[in-house]
Enzyme design. Structure first.
Site, PDB file in Angstrom:
ATOM      1  NE  ARG A 141      -1.747  -2.414   2.778  1.00 20.05           N
ATOM      2  CZ  ARG A 141      -2.236  -3.622   2.575  1.00 20.05           C
ATOM      3  NH1 ARG A 141      -3.472  -3.766   2.252  1.00 20.05           N
ATOM      4  NH2 ARG A 141      -1.474  -4.692   2.715  1.00 20.05           N
ATOM      5  CB  THR A 142       3.360   2.554   2.406  1.00 21.76           C
ATOM      6  OG1 THR A 142       2.525   2.137   3.491  1.00 21.76           O
ATOM      7  CG2 THR A 142       3.967   3.899   2.727  1.00 21.76           C
TER       8      THR A 142
ATOM      9  CG  HIS B 179       3.543   4.400   8.767  1.00 17.86           C
ATOM     10  ND1 HIS B 179       3.671   5.192   7.640  1.00 17.86           N
ATOM     11  CD2 HIS B 179       3.084   3.199   8.323  1.00 17.86           C
ATOM     12  CE1 HIS B 179       3.304   4.480   6.579  1.00 17.86           C
ATOM     13  NE2 HIS B 179       2.947   3.278   6.972  1.00 17.86           N
TER      14      HIS B 179
ATOM     15  NE  ARG C 286       7.199   1.032   5.156  1.00 10.10           N
ATOM     16  CZ  ARG C 286       5.963   0.509   5.105  1.00 10.10           C
ATOM     17  NH1 ARG C 286       5.791  -0.729   4.732  1.00 10.10           N
ATOM     18  NH2 ARG C 286       4.905   1.250   5.412  1.00 10.10           N
TER      19      ARG C 286
ATOM     20  CE  LYS D 239      26.155  -4.977  -7.392  1.00 12.38           C
ATOM     21  NZ  LYS D 239      26.540  -4.180  -8.562  1.00 12.38           N
TER      22      LYS D 239
HETATM   23  C1  NCD Z   1       1.808  -0.835   8.461  1.00 13.49           C
HETATM   24  C2  NCD Z   1       3.312  -0.646   8.535  1.00 13.49           C
HETATM   25  O1  NCD Z   1       4.031  -0.964   7.600  1.00 13.49           O
HETATM   26  O2  NCD Z   1       3.734  -0.163   9.576  1.00 13.49           O
HETATM   27  N1  NCD Z   1       1.324  -1.054   7.172  1.00 13.49           N
HETATM   28  C3  NCD Z   1       1.162  -0.041   6.283  1.00 13.49           C
HETATM   29  O3  NCD Z   1       1.958   0.855   6.164  1.00 13.49           O
HETATM   30  N2  NCD Z   1       0.043  -0.087   5.546  1.00 13.49           N
HETATM   31  C4  NCD Z   1       1.305  -1.822   9.432  1.00 13.49           C
HETATM   32  C5  NCD Z   1       1.757  -3.244   9.304  1.00 13.49           C
HETATM   33  O4  NCD Z   1       2.697  -3.576   8.603  1.00 13.49           O
HETATM   34  O5  NCD Z   1       1.132  -4.084   9.978  1.00 13.49           O
END
Ligand code: NCD
Length: 328
Positions: A74-75, A152, A124, A102
């Site tokens: 999703r993100t 987040h 991330r 590497k």
């Molecule tokens: C969350 C995350 O990555 O922190 N998911 C997300 O961003 N949609 C929550 C999760 O991974 O459970």
């Protein structure tokens, strides 16, 4: 109407002028006005994304890079779509296929991308604080797309936008976050945002899945779902983040679902119009029952996904422009 004076653009300009941060690293750094401005701009982008063609040109000639050291559906996809809908060039760096494999360090990778004149990096990483560290080394704007169990911010913004669109406001709502709070950056960002905006936050989890002294954040803590859900307006379920667990935090998945999985029996203790949310990915039969997750009247899970694109458009927009560029 002249571009500089259209109603949406006036709002964007207001947002950019009021949003004085170079990066978006966490909700903890934002005040209520900044959160409201981002939500208002996101609301506008949510409407514009439903129009066809959905493509805009605010970020034409800008470059957005998604640098994901942890897996994501999703993100990452919504950052990509958000950048493309605004007309930016968007590049996704897959860690599995990059020089990181590497032995290149996080900072060297970031400096390399910086030298290519990226405008925004969405990052991330599995370590809390890694995104902030990286933001201190580069010239471009950095968005935290999730750092370990820390924050987040775009997830909390999209959750707030989803709630606000359904309930009309955030102030005074009772929101329950249930499940693996200890490992959840979503929980941490949501606690900050919801409390900053005047909502009440309850955490419902077994003691093993709660961080020590979490009450200090001003939340109420429950270990029993039925008691915790009583009278709540919003039920936000969280995944068991096994990738962050060393050792066993719950006796078994079956027992966990029995006590903490959201089903209609437990949900009846919430308000009759309480809505159900989940950031995804969902583990059906672990933290949430399939029938509840798919309840089209009460589950907002796919609205959250839609709002995710709108929120990321707003964040890319405010961070990738010179604050004085479109001051009418
Ligand atoms: C969350 C995350 O990555 O922190 N998911 C997300 O961003 N949609 C929550 C999760 O991974 O459970």
């Amino acid at each position: 109407m002249a571009r500089g004076y259209s109603a949406p653009l006036m709002m964007e300009t207001r947002t950019r002028l009021a949003f004085r941060h170079r990066h978006l690293l966490g909700i903890e750094d934002l005040d209520p006005d900044e959160i409201t401005l981002l939500l208002d701009l996101s609301d506008d982008y949510a409407e514009r994304s439903r129009e066809r063609p959905a493509k805009l040109d605010m970020l034409r000639g800008r470059t957005c890079i998604n640098l994901f050291f942890e897996s994501s559906t999703r993100t990452r996809t919504s950052f990509e779509l958000a950048g493309k809908r605004l007309g930016a060039d968007v590049i996704n760096i897959s860690v599995a296929a990059s020089a990181i494999k590497k032995g290149e360090t996080l900072i060297d990778t970031a400096m390399t991308l910086n030298a290519m004149h990226a405008d925004v990096l969405a990052v991330r990483h599995s370590s809390a604080g890694a995104v902030k560290l990286l933001s201190e080394k580069v010239n471009c704007a950095v968005i935290n797309a999730g750092d370990g169990s820390h924050e987040h911010p775009t997830q909390a913004l999209l959750d707030a936008l989803t709630i606000r669109r359904r309930k009309g406001h955030l102030q005074g709502l009772l929101v329950c976050l249930c499940g693996d709070i200890a490992h959840s950056r979503v929980a941490r960002s949501n606690i900050h945002l919801l409390q900053t905006m005047g909502a009440r936050v309850r955490l419902i989890a077994p003691p093993t899945l709660l961080p020590p002294q979490i009450e200090r954040l001003g939340v109420e803590v429950f270990h029993d779902m039925r008691a915790g859900l009583t009278d709540c307006d919003v039920v936000m379920m969280l995944r068991l983040q096994r990738e962050r667990m060393q050792g066993s935090f719950v006796p078994s998945v079956r027992e966990y679902f029995h006590f903490y999985g959201l089903d209609y029996d437990k949900l009846q203790h919430a308000k009759p119009d309480a809505v159900i949310m989940h950031p995804g990915p969902m583990n059906r039969g672990v933290e949430i029952d399939t029938a509840v997750a798919d309840d089209i009247d009460r589950s907002l899970i796919y609205q959250q996904v839609e709002m995710g694109v709108a929120v990321r458009m707003a964040c890319l927009d405010v961070l990738s422009r010179d604050p004085f560029e479109s001051n009418p």
